[in-house]
Design an enzyme around this catalytic site. Sequence first.
Site, short mmCIF file in Angstrom:
data_model
loop_
_atom_site.label_atom_id
_atom_site.label_comp_id
_atom_site.label_asym_id
_atom_site.label_seq_id
_atom_site.Cartn_x
_atom_site.Cartn_y
_atom_site.Cartn_z
N GLY A 290 -20.44 57.23 28.52
CA GLY A 290 -19.60 55.78 27.21
C GLY A 290 -18.09 55.69 27.63
N ASP B 202 -16.84 67.98 27.83
CA ASP B 202 -18.18 67.42 26.58
C ASP B 202 -19.24 68.51 26.92
OD1 ASP B 202 -18.99 64.15 27.08
OD2 ASP B 202 -20.65 66.34 26.06
N VAL C 141 -16.38 70.52 21.52
CA VAL C 141 -15.36 70.96 20.69
C VAL C 141 -15.02 71.55 18.81
CG1 VAL C 141 -14.50 68.59 21.96
CG2 VAL C 141 -15.81 68.40 19.18
N ASN D 247 -11.73 61.46 21.93
CA ASN D 247 -13.10 60.57 21.60
C ASN D 247 -14.45 60.94 21.72
OD1 ASN D 247 -14.87 58.32 23.57
ND2 ASN D 247 -15.36 60.15 24.46
N TYR E 13 -21.89 59.16 15.56
CA TYR E 13 -21.75 57.77 14.81
C TYR E 13 -23.97 57.62 14.23
CZ TYR E 13 -21.57 55.28 19.33
OH TYR E 13 -22.34 55.29 20.47
N SER F 204 -12.34 54.35 14.88
CA SER F 204 -13.50 53.31 14.24
C SER F 204 -12.83 52.02 13.23
CB SER F 204 -14.85 54.04 13.95
OG SER F 204 -15.96 52.59 13.87
N TYR G 210 -20.08 58.97 8.68
CA TYR G 210 -19.03 58.85 9.53
C TYR G 210 -17.44 58.21 8.80
CZ TYR G 210 -17.99 56.23 14.00
OH TYR G 210 -17.16 55.71 15.12
N LYS H 27 -14.12 58.98 10.16
CA LYS H 27 -12.47 58.73 11.49
C LYS H 27 -11.82 58.10 10.58
CE LYS H 27 -15.63 58.41 14.48
NZ LYS H 27 -14.28 58.98 15.87
N THR I 129 -25.41 55.23 23.50
CA THR I 129 -25.82 55.94 22.36
C THR I 129 -25.68 54.51 21.45
OG1 THR I 129 -24.80 58.25 23.20
CG2 THR I 129 -24.99 57.18 20.65
N1 LIG Z 1 -19.47 52.92 21.21
C1 LIG Z 1 -19.62 52.42 19.75
O1 LIG Z 1 -19.54 51.03 19.04
C2 LIG Z 1 -18.05 52.83 18.93
C3 LIG Z 1 -17.13 51.99 18.16
C4 LIG Z 1 -16.25 52.80 17.72
C5 LIG Z 1 -16.25 54.23 17.65
N2 LIG Z 1 -16.57 54.79 19.21
C6 LIG Z 1 -16.24 56.29 18.75
O2 LIG Z 1 -16.10 56.40 20.05
C7 LIG Z 1 -16.35 57.78 20.70
C8 LIG Z 1 -17.16 57.72 21.64
O3 LIG Z 1 -18.65 57.21 21.23
P1 LIG Z 1 -19.57 56.27 22.99
O4 LIG Z 1 -20.22 55.70 22.16
O5 LIG Z 1 -18.94 56.46 23.71
O6 LIG Z 1 -20.14 57.67 22.44
P2 LIG Z 1 -21.39 58.32 23.89
O7 LIG Z 1 -22.89 59.14 22.16
O8 LIG Z 1 -21.72 58.10 24.33
O9 LIG Z 1 -20.44 59.94 23.81
C9 LIG Z 1 -20.22 60.64 23.56
C10 LIG Z 1 -20.04 62.09 24.32
O10 LIG Z 1 -19.52 62.74 23.87
C11 LIG Z 1 -20.42 64.43 23.51
N3 LIG Z 1 -19.61 64.83 22.52
C12 LIG Z 1 -20.90 64.69 21.14
N4 LIG Z 1 -19.93 65.92 20.62
C13 LIG Z 1 -19.66 66.92 21.00
C14 LIG Z 1 -19.30 68.56 21.21
N5 LIG Z 1 -19.72 68.47 19.88
N6 LIG Z 1 -18.09 68.85 21.66
C15 LIG Z 1 -18.36 67.98 23.32
N7 LIG Z 1 -19.13 66.37 23.16
C16 LIG Z 1 -19.66 66.33 22.48
C17 LIG Z 1 -21.63 64.47 24.14
O11 LIG Z 1 -21.86 64.89 25.04
C18 LIG Z 1 -21.08 62.48 24.70
O12 LIG Z 1 -20.95 63.14 26.21
C19 LIG Z 1 -16.57 58.07 19.41
O13 LIG Z 1 -16.66 59.20 18.99
C20 LIG Z 1 -17.46 56.89 18.50
O14 LIG Z 1 -17.55 57.86 16.83
C21 LIG Z 1 -17.48 54.54 19.23
#
Ligand SMILES: NC(=O)c1ccc[n+]([C@@H]2O[C@H](COP(=O)([O-])OP(=O)(O)OC[C@H]3O[C@@H](n4cnc5c(N)ncnc54)[C@H](O)[C@@H]3O)[C@@H](O)[C@H]2O)c1
Length: 241
Positions: free
Chosen positions: A14, A34, A55, A81, A85, A133, A146, A150, A183
């Site tokens: 992601g 990760d 984390v 990052n 969510y 977010s 969520y 954030k 995701t």
């Molecule tokens: N994709 C969206 O629409 C969107 C929108 C706004 C904000 N965000 C934010 O961007 C960030 C990434 O989103 P994404 O869509 O790429 O998500 P994703 O699920 O594709 O990736 C998140 C990564 O974080 C890792 N992770 C989760 N919990 C963890 C932990 N406790 N320790 C270590 N690693 C952990 C997961 O293994 C995963 O690889 C997040 O913080 C999300 O809230 C995403």
Amino acid sequence: METRTALVTGAAQGLGQEFARALAARGCRVAGLDARKQPETAGHIADYLELVADVTDEAQVADAVEGVIDRFGALHILVNNAGVYPACAFEDTTVEEWRRVMRINLEGPFLVTRAALPHLKAAGWGRIVNIASAAVFTAPPTMVAYTASKSGLIGLTRALAAALGPYDITVNAIAPGMTRTDTAERTVGADGGFERVRARQIVPRTEEPRDLVSTLLYVVDEGSGFLTGQTLNVGGGSAYI
Ligand SMILES: NC(=O)c1ccc[n+]([C@@H]2O[C@H](COP(=O)([O-])OP(=O)(O)OC[C@H]3O[C@@H](n4cnc5c(N)ncnc54)[C@H](O)[C@@H]3O)[C@@H](O)[C@H]2O)c1
């Protein structure tokens, strides 16, 4: 950026994978942290340091940050990052789920930042970027935990920016709109979620991970030392009206 080292959390996939690759392409040495293995990210970045850690686990985070120093000798850029969510009606949100979201999305950045900070201070230069977010502006009704987590991250960003200004360390947040990651497609974007968000955007297309890269590179740029405590809202205008 050739002399800079970056640590990106949630780098297995992601947005985190996109950020790790972008920082490497800009010339940074990159470590990714990760909870999962990161074969896809590691396969795309030469000299990549893959760290498996949670984390929310203080000891694992401390070991991971020491791993960065052992390998690269310094740390300058931190991208918080990793996040989750989940969508859930407020009345159905258990205290366990509330705490899980808060721990990963808010306590996680606290723990990683606290572990990284002595190294940024030692370097005399730093960039901390927290991935928040657009939900903090649009307040989706099924994402109360969520949105609270954030919003807390933005508070952390602002107060920490004030604390770290004297050390030439900036702290900023980027607030993406709903962005096409695996995701998101599987969860919030399913059942027409992307279409509903797109209808509120000014830019009439779905946000892609690459749409966030220029903002990340701007925030961490050598010339961006006067940009701090800010939240950059990169959602195609979804939170504009
Ligand atoms: N994709 C969206 O629409 C969107 C929108 C706004 C904000 N965000 C934010 O961007 C960030 C990434 O989103 P994404 O869509 O790429 O998500 P994703 O699920 O594709 O990736 C998140 C990564 O974080 C890792 N992770 C989760 N919990 C963890 C932990 N406790 N320790 C270590 N690693 C952990 C997961 O293994 C995963 O690889 C997040 O913080 C999300 O809230 C995403």
